[in-house]
Design an enzyme around this catalytic site. Structure first.
Site, PDB file in Angstrom:
ATOM      1  N   VAL A 100       1.424   3.667   1.898  1.00  0.00           N
ATOM      2  CA  VAL A 100       2.135   4.118   3.098  1.00  0.00           C
ATOM      3  C   VAL A 100       3.186   3.128   3.581  1.00  0.00           C
ATOM      4  O   VAL A 100       3.869   3.392   4.573  1.00  0.00           O
ATOM      5  CB  VAL A 100       1.146   4.403   4.253  1.00  0.00           C
ATOM      6  CG1 VAL A 100       0.128   5.441   3.851  1.00  0.00           C
ATOM      7  CG2 VAL A 100       0.472   3.130   4.725  1.00  0.00           C
ATOM      8  N   LYS A 101       3.348   1.992   2.904  1.00  0.00           N
ATOM      9  CA  LYS A 101       4.251   0.956   3.396  1.00  0.00           C
ATOM     10  C   LYS A 101       5.705   1.242   3.014  1.00  0.00           C
ATOM     11  O   LYS A 101       5.996   2.100   2.188  1.00  0.00           O
ATOM     12  CB  LYS A 101       3.810  -0.420   2.878  1.00  0.00           C
ATOM     13  CG  LYS A 101       2.412  -0.821   3.346  1.00  0.00           C
ATOM     14  CD  LYS A 101       2.311  -0.859   4.860  1.00  0.00           C
ATOM     15  CE  LYS A 101       1.022  -1.480   5.363  1.00  0.00           C
ATOM     16  NZ  LYS A 101      -0.186  -0.705   5.084  1.00  0.00           N
ATOM     17  N   ASN A 102       6.621   0.475   3.634  1.00  0.00           N
ATOM     18  CA  ASN A 102       8.058   0.681   3.404  1.00  0.00           C
ATOM     19  C   ASN A 102       8.426   0.564   1.928  1.00  0.00           C
ATOM     20  O   ASN A 102       9.300   1.274   1.434  1.00  0.00           O
ATOM     21  CB  ASN A 102       8.871  -0.331   4.208  1.00  0.00           C
ATOM     22  CG  ASN A 102       8.808  -0.078   5.705  1.00  0.00           C
ATOM     23  OD1 ASN A 102       7.903   0.590   6.190  1.00  0.00           O
ATOM     24  ND2 ASN A 102       9.761  -0.611   6.443  1.00  0.00           N
ATOM     25  N   HIS A 117       0.845  -1.201   0.000  1.00  0.00           N
ATOM     26  CA  HIS A 117       0.000   0.000   0.000  1.00  0.00           C
ATOM     27  C   HIS A 117       0.877   1.246   0.000  1.00  0.00           C
ATOM     28  O   HIS A 117       2.058   1.201   0.366  1.00  0.00           O
ATOM     29  CB  HIS A 117      -0.910  -0.027   1.230  1.00  0.00           C
ATOM     30  CG  HIS A 117      -1.823   1.150   1.336  1.00  0.00           C
ATOM     31  ND1 HIS A 117      -1.505   2.254   2.106  1.00  0.00           N
ATOM     32  CD2 HIS A 117      -3.030   1.416   0.786  1.00  0.00           C
ATOM     33  CE1 HIS A 117      -2.482   3.137   2.017  1.00  0.00           C
ATOM     34  NE2 HIS A 117      -3.417   2.657   1.223  1.00  0.00           N
TER      35      HIS A 117
END
Length: 423
Positions: free
Chosen positions: A196-198, A194
């Site tokens: 917002v993920k790393n 997604h």
């Protein structure tokens, strides 16, 4: 100053990879997805990797693959994002919620008490990048008394012969246990890409398989790839490469494949992850730890110990002796400084849908305590010292000035150890 919580890392390498995809004239599932799957398999040291269009899709797919159906039970923590339990419900099964430990992760003791002959799987959730205690979880599912309770009802269940252990690894790409990728400690690890993920693909996810040797991994990988494309025997890229137009539908699959245009973003990022992006995240987390360790209101989050290390997805700051309402006021104050923060997570029993299903937050006291005292601070590579200094000051001012206005400044004391999760 305005500081976002989790903007994606888009640099020239990402733009070049996306442009290359557009210029190739092939934007749906094809070579970029295959390349990202190869990178994920290597990075996690897994036996196989299958990209999908979201973590949720990946979880539904693996539960269906295992034969999860109405009447079955899947153990999940009450402290997680809704998708963990919703994936179980989408299969018609029952999410059996249990409480967590002080490190945010699912309680092994609570799992033992929750297991019944209907239990088919455990969805263990890694929080903020911190992996669960998978050694203890593996001991549980391999205990002869627990295995004796297991009632297999599908071909995959008969092959495995025990409860399936799935890691909800949405937050933990890069986390390690005993110096190795944390994915190796579960049968299946499912990652989120997604925004917002790393690592991001805008939307997307990846299933990493580490099933026992009695499974033929390449056969399972091919089957799961077909499952992501409606059970179709031949994908569009194969036909494009001249393998003929004729195809067949072999079973009732899903339409959850990842397109190349999305995979290109993640492909560019994962190539930089070990050497650049992950170390930058770790440096920010350690800076927060040093800055707050002198504050007597600070509860140190787990970052690493002698066995496990986080992937530093975000910094789960906790504040001693505050109520949920006070925590919310602190967040309001921080936000007024221009700093975006978050809370991970609202426990499932506090959400309307799960309340209506009969789940009660009073049965999950640790989940509520962690939620009510937690503020998620941003971690991402673009945060320079200027920004992290500003975030630290905003947090300290919001807590000290609002809730301890008449207290003299604390004398400097020995910092809270980084290696432990102290309450």
């Amino acid at each position: 100053m305005k500081i976002s919580f989790a903007p994606p890392h888009i640099d020239k390498a990402v733009i070049d990879e996306v442009v290359d995809t557009l210029q190739s004239k092939w934007i749906t599932t094809g070579p970029k997805v295959a390349a990202l799957e190869n990178e994920m398999q290597n990075f996690t040291a897994s036996k196989a990797a299958i990209c999908v269009n979201s973590w949720t899709s990946g979880a539904i797919l693996m539960l269906k693959w295992f034969g999860i159906k109405p009447g079955d039970e899947v153990i999940v923590p009450a402290y997680t994002y809704c998708a963990t339990a919703l994936s179980v419900l989408h299969c018609g099964a029952t999410p059996v919620m249990v409480d967590i430990e002080e490190d945010f992760c699912i309680s092994p003791n609570a799992i033992i008490k929750a297991i019944t002959p209907k239990t088919k799987a455990i969805l263990a959730v890694d929080i903020a990048g911190w992996p669960c205690n998978y050694d203890m979880l593996n001991n549980i599912i391999r205990d002869p008394a627990i295995i004796k309770q297991f009632t297999p009802e599908s071909d995959k269940q008969r092959i495995l012969g025990r409860i399936l252990l799935i890691a909800d690894a949405a937050h933990s790409l890069g986390a390690t246990i005993d110096g190795q990728p944390a994915a190796l400690k579960s049968d299946v690890a499912i990652y989120s890409f997604h925004a917002v993920k790393n690592i991001t693909t805008a939307e997307g996810g990846c299933i990493c398989l580490n099933l026992p040797d009695r499974f033929i991994i390449e056969e399972e990988r091919r089957y799961l790839k077909m499952y992501t494309l409606n059970g179709q025997s031949k994908d569009a890229f194969a036909k494009y490469q001249g393998q003929g137009w004729r195809y067949d539908i072999l079973f009732q699959g899903l339409k959850i494949n990842m397109p190349d245009i999305c995979a290109a973003i993640g492909l560019a990022q994962i190539k930089q992850y070990s050497e650049k992006l992950l170390p930058l995240r770790k440096a920010i987390a350690l800076k927060y730890m040093r800055a707050f360790s002198t504050k007597d209101w600070f509860i140190a989050p787990p970052l690493f110990d002698f066995d496990r290390e986080s992937s530093y997805h975000y910094f789960p700051l906790r504040i001693k002796n505050v109520t949920e309402q006070q925590r919310d006021l602190i967040i309001d104050d921080i936000t007024k400084h221009g700093v975006s923060v978050n809370v991970h997570f609202i426990p499932l029993p506090l959400l309307t849908y799960f309340k209506c299903l009969g789940y009660n937050i009073n049965n999950f006291p640790m989940s509520y305590l962690e939620y009510s005292t937690e503020i998620s601070l941003p971690i991402y590579p673009q945060l320079t010292d200027k920004y992290t200094d500003f975030i630290i000051k905003a947090v300290v001012d919001a807590i000290d000035h609002q809730f301890y206005p008449n207290r003299p400044k604390a004398t400097r004391r020995r910092p809270v150890p980084v290696l432990v999760n102290a309450r």
